[in-house]
Scaffold this active site. Sequence first.
Site, PDB file in Angstrom:
ATOM      1  N   LYS A 111      12.265  48.865  73.520  1.00 45.08           N
ATOM      2  CA  LYS A 111      13.443  48.282  72.882  1.00 45.08           C
ATOM      3  C   LYS A 111      14.179  49.380  72.145  1.00 45.08           C
ATOM      4  O   LYS A 111      13.641  50.002  71.234  1.00 45.08           O
ATOM      5  CB  LYS A 111      13.058  47.169  71.915  1.00 45.08           C
ATOM      6  CG  LYS A 111      14.276  46.540  71.241  1.00 45.08           C
ATOM      7  CD  LYS A 111      13.912  45.796  69.983  1.00 45.08           C
ATOM      8  CE  LYS A 111      15.179  45.529  69.181  1.00 45.08           C
ATOM      9  NZ  LYS A 111      14.890  45.015  67.838  1.00 45.08           N
ATOM     10  N   GLY A 172      17.264  41.139  59.347  1.00 46.39           N
ATOM     11  CA  GLY A 172      16.577  40.700  58.146  1.00 46.39           C
ATOM     12  C   GLY A 172      17.397  39.835  57.209  1.00 46.39           C
ATOM     13  O   GLY A 172      16.920  39.471  56.137  1.00 46.39           O
ATOM     14  N   GLY A 199      18.784  38.429  62.658  1.00 45.01           N
ATOM     15  CA  GLY A 199      19.597  37.485  61.899  1.00 45.01           C
ATOM     16  C   GLY A 199      19.081  36.070  61.837  1.00 45.01           C
ATOM     17  O   GLY A 199      19.564  35.262  61.043  1.00 45.01           O
TER      18      GLY A 199
END
Length: 270
Positions: A111, A172, A199
């Site tokens: 990622k 976060g 989020g």
Amino acid sequence: MTDSTAHSASNDTPLIIAGKEYHSRLLVGSGKYKDLEETRLATEASGAEIITVAVRRSNIGQNPDEPNLLDAIPPEKYTILPNTAGCFNAKDAVRTCKLARELLDGHDLVKLEVLGDEKTLFPDIKQTLVAAEELIKDGFKVMVYTTDDLIIAKELEAMGCVAVMPLAAPIGSGLGVRNPYNIRFIVEELNVPVLVDAGVGTASDAAIAMELGCAGVLMNTAIAAAQNPILMASAMKKAIEAGREAFLAGRMPRKQYASASSPLDGTFFS
């Protein structure tokens, strides 16, 4: 599960990332828990099969004298997804992915996130594009964190990224899906999996993302920072499943005025 629900679920297409099929559409992070045992229990409760690991912040073997995160989330049970969290330029991100590949015996699914701002943790798109191109040329299968910009998402897909992961809100923040229309545009236009990343704050946020047609949702803080992370992990699992079923079912049209749920035609009052 009723027969009709089971039929809808059986007709759903599986989540496929880089040629591998997954049953769960919930991806979870492995950081921010109080200890490795809580990490293990929350991961199990989530039902997730893909677990992200911040290589720069976690020990996955580079520090042999310290507790190893892979003891809590063993690679033989989960797909480990090394991420480049904490990288603010393409050079550091590429180096981090190469370190992960070395530590994980040639593992090539990563990622990519290249951050551009310490306050918002929004991605630096220019550096993200540079890193993605280099990693793909080097044989990596790149799942990429990005903004909710359709044009950028299409460019990342065209480059060869195996999944595009637009943010719902700042990392976060727990603010939920702030711009569902942009997320929907990306889902409709791309052919690779689109997964909301960052989020999400609670189960309803996850369900909304899935109702938009996203292939999945990745989260960490929403679970790890909950008062009861293990219970929240279980809630998120259910929310992902419910949101997916709602998307497949097709919601009723929105109407400006009321509409009787029971028609009067043919009744005593008609």
